[in-house]
Design a protein around this motif. Structure first.
Motif, PDB file in Angstrom:
ATOM      1  N   GLU A 130       3.248   6.389  13.737  1.00 40.28           N
ATOM      2  CA  GLU A 130       2.264   6.834  12.623  1.00 40.28           C
ATOM      3  C   GLU A 130       1.804   5.429  11.862  1.00 40.28           C
ATOM      4  O   GLU A 130       0.754   5.491  11.300  1.00 40.28           O
ATOM      5  CB  GLU A 130       2.580   7.928  11.932  1.00 40.28           C
ATOM      6  CG  GLU A 130       2.337   9.244  12.545  1.00 40.28           C
ATOM      7  CD  GLU A 130       2.121  10.396  11.692  1.00 40.28           C
ATOM      8  OE1 GLU A 130       0.844  10.423  11.187  1.00 40.28           O
ATOM      9  OE2 GLU A 130       2.929  11.272  11.612  1.00 40.28           O
ATOM     10  N   VAL A 131       2.684   4.712  11.361  1.00 37.81           N
ATOM     11  CA  VAL A 131       2.442   3.422  10.845  1.00 37.81           C
ATOM     12  C   VAL A 131       1.590   2.654  11.535  1.00 37.81           C
ATOM     13  O   VAL A 131       0.870   1.898  11.079  1.00 37.81           O
ATOM     14  CB  VAL A 131       3.745   2.781  10.343  1.00 37.81           C
ATOM     15  CG1 VAL A 131       3.290   1.365   9.627  1.00 37.81           C
ATOM     16  CG2 VAL A 131       4.622   3.554   9.197  1.00 37.81           C
ATOM     17  N   THR A 138      -7.378   1.814   9.981  1.00 33.97           N
ATOM     18  CA  THR A 138      -7.965   1.281   8.902  1.00 33.97           C
ATOM     19  C   THR A 138      -8.826   0.031   9.130  1.00 33.97           C
ATOM     20  O   THR A 138      -8.474  -0.857   9.799  1.00 33.97           O
ATOM     21  CB  THR A 138      -6.849   0.672   7.899  1.00 33.97           C
ATOM     22  OG1 THR A 138      -5.699   1.790   7.840  1.00 33.97           O
ATOM     23  CG2 THR A 138      -7.237   0.287   6.598  1.00 33.97           C
ATOM     24  N   GLY A 139     -10.008   0.300   8.399  1.00 31.51           N
ATOM     25  CA  GLY A 139     -11.081  -0.819   8.523  1.00 31.51           C
ATOM     26  C   GLY A 139     -12.035  -0.563   9.603  1.00 31.51           C
ATOM     27  O   GLY A 139     -12.975  -1.152   9.785  1.00 31.51           O
ATOM     28  N   ALA A 225      -6.716   6.593   0.360  1.00 31.84           N
ATOM     29  CA  ALA A 225      -7.464   5.660  -0.379  1.00 31.84           C
ATOM     30  C   ALA A 225      -7.301   4.277   0.052  1.00 31.84           C
ATOM     31  O   ALA A 225      -8.175   3.532  -0.004  1.00 31.84           O
ATOM     32  CB  ALA A 225      -6.810   5.730  -2.006  1.00 31.84           C
ATOM     33  N   ALA A 226      -6.004   3.922   0.623  1.00 25.79           N
ATOM     34  CA  ALA A 226      -5.960   2.712   1.168  1.00 25.79           C
ATOM     35  C   ALA A 226      -6.711   2.508   2.584  1.00 25.79           C
ATOM     36  O   ALA A 226      -7.124   1.329   2.666  1.00 25.79           O
ATOM     37  CB  ALA A 226      -4.273   2.473   1.557  1.00 25.79           C
ATOM     38  N   ILE A 227      -6.713   3.664   3.152  1.00 26.17           N
ATOM     39  CA  ILE A 227      -7.685   3.493   4.457  1.00 26.17           C
ATOM     40  C   ILE A 227      -9.012   3.524   4.158  1.00 26.17           C
ATOM     41  O   ILE A 227      -9.670   2.543   4.908  1.00 26.17           O
ATOM     42  CB  ILE A 227      -7.400   4.795   5.224  1.00 26.17           C
ATOM     43  CG1 ILE A 227      -5.979   5.022   5.720  1.00 26.17           C
ATOM     44  CG2 ILE A 227      -8.504   5.013   6.608  1.00 26.17           C
ATOM     45  CD1 ILE A 227      -5.683   6.466   6.319  1.00 26.17           C
ATOM     46  N   GLU A 234      -1.417  -1.884   2.864  1.00 25.68           N
ATOM     47  CA  GLU A 234      -1.205  -0.839   2.008  1.00 25.68           C
ATOM     48  C   GLU A 234      -1.177   0.522   2.640  1.00 25.68           C
ATOM     49  O   GLU A 234      -0.430   1.322   2.145  1.00 25.68           O
ATOM     50  CB  GLU A 234      -2.260  -0.913   0.908  1.00 25.68           C
ATOM     51  CG  GLU A 234      -2.146   0.263  -0.242  1.00 25.68           C
ATOM     52  CD  GLU A 234      -0.860   0.204  -1.037  1.00 25.68           C
ATOM     53  OE1 GLU A 234      -0.448   1.193  -2.056  1.00 25.68           O
ATOM     54  OE2 GLU A 234      -0.010  -0.788  -1.245  1.00 25.68           O
ATOM     55  N   ALA A 235      -2.107   0.871   3.336  1.00 25.79           N
ATOM     56  CA  ALA A 235      -2.031   2.160   4.334  1.00 25.79           C
ATOM     57  C   ALA A 235      -0.725   2.191   5.027  1.00 25.79           C
ATOM     58  O   ALA A 235      -0.182   3.397   5.015  1.00 25.79           O
ATOM     59  CB  ALA A 235      -3.197   2.173   5.193  1.00 25.79           C
TER      60      ALA A 235
END
Length: 263
Positions: A130-131, A138-139, A225-227, A234-235
């Motif tokens: 999952e990490v 993300t992005g 929020a990080a995503i 951060e995510a």
């Protein structure tokens, strides 16, 4: 009948929630009676039978509706459900493959204890996958994904406010699955599902702790929020903290409910 038991098709027996009942030690007649007496939902004979039995028993085990050391009788389950013993046997074999029951020759099938090593290994696998998933997504998230994720968190907030643990867990599952789907890695979620069964009983046990639902919700908020900010590091860091949460509570629960764990 217990609302949770009714939800999982289990309801003939004590209405005490096993996961919260500290008055009955492991090994008593209450815990050792067969689960057949508590299978309640009728089988839909127009649908495959084995998956229905497997799902009902798996949910009962992972939500502690049936406890470690309780027995499953092929004969009694088949009579209770009005089916042959073959689909019951197949369902029990699947549960054994998943590590949720132990089949002992000449003795029968019993709900497996929670095994610390299995939980720790499952957590390791889930974190690794999952990490990587949140780093990948993300992005590059779609607007529809973000809108759905925000709506999910809004529902989580309501579940927290009403202390609705079952609803919160359902929403938690949907959110984490959506990460894998948005990353274009749906098979990763299937792998995670197969290993996290070893974690689910511990997760369910941890939810009654005061403030725990709120903490999990806030962790979800920080991940999203990080995503949204496009910050992969951060995510990933927020997801790591979130998925290590179970390790923080595992030893505590082992001390509080030793009868549920392998000695």
């Amino acid at each position: 009948m217990d609302a949770r038991a009714a939800k999982f098709g289990l309801g003939m027996g004590s209405t005490t929630t096993p996961a919260d009942d500290r008055s009955t030690p492991a090994g008593t007649a209450l815990q050792k009676r067969t689960a057949a007496s508590r299978i309640f939902a009728p089988i839909n004979h127009r649908q495959p039978i084995t998956p229905q039995i497997h799902e009902a028993l798996r949910r009962a085990i992972t939500t502690l509706a049936v406890l470690p050391s309780e027995s499953f009788s092929e004969k009694e389950l088949s009579i209770e459900l009005g089916v042959s013993r073959t689909p019951v046997r197949e369902a029990l074999i699947r549960l054994a493959d998943e590590g949720l029951i132990d089949i002992l020759p000449q003795r029968g099938s019993f709900v497996a204890p929670i095994r610390l090593q299995d939980v720790e290994e499952a957590q390791f696998i889930r974190e690794a996958l999952e990490v990587s998933v949140v780093r990948r997504m993300t992005g590059r998230c779609s607007a529809s994904f973000l809108a759905t994720a925000r709506a999910n968190l809004a529902e989580q907030a309501k579940a927290v406010a009403h202390s609705d643990r079952d609803l919160f867990l359902d929403l938690d599952e949907k959110l984490h699955r959506s990460f894998c789907e948005e990353a274009g890695l749906p098979k990763s979620w299937r792998v995670i599902q197969s290993v996290k069964l070893q974690m689910d009983r511990v997760r369910y046990l941890s939810l009654p702790k005061e403030g725990h639902l709120e903490e999990l919700y806030e962790q979800h908020v920080r991940i999203l929020a990080a995503i949204e900010a496009g910050d992969r590091d951060e995510a990933a860091a927020c997801m790591t903290v979130h998925l290590k949460e179970i390790l923080r509570t595992l030893r505590r629960l082992h001390g509080e409910r030793p009868e549920l764990f392998e000695t």
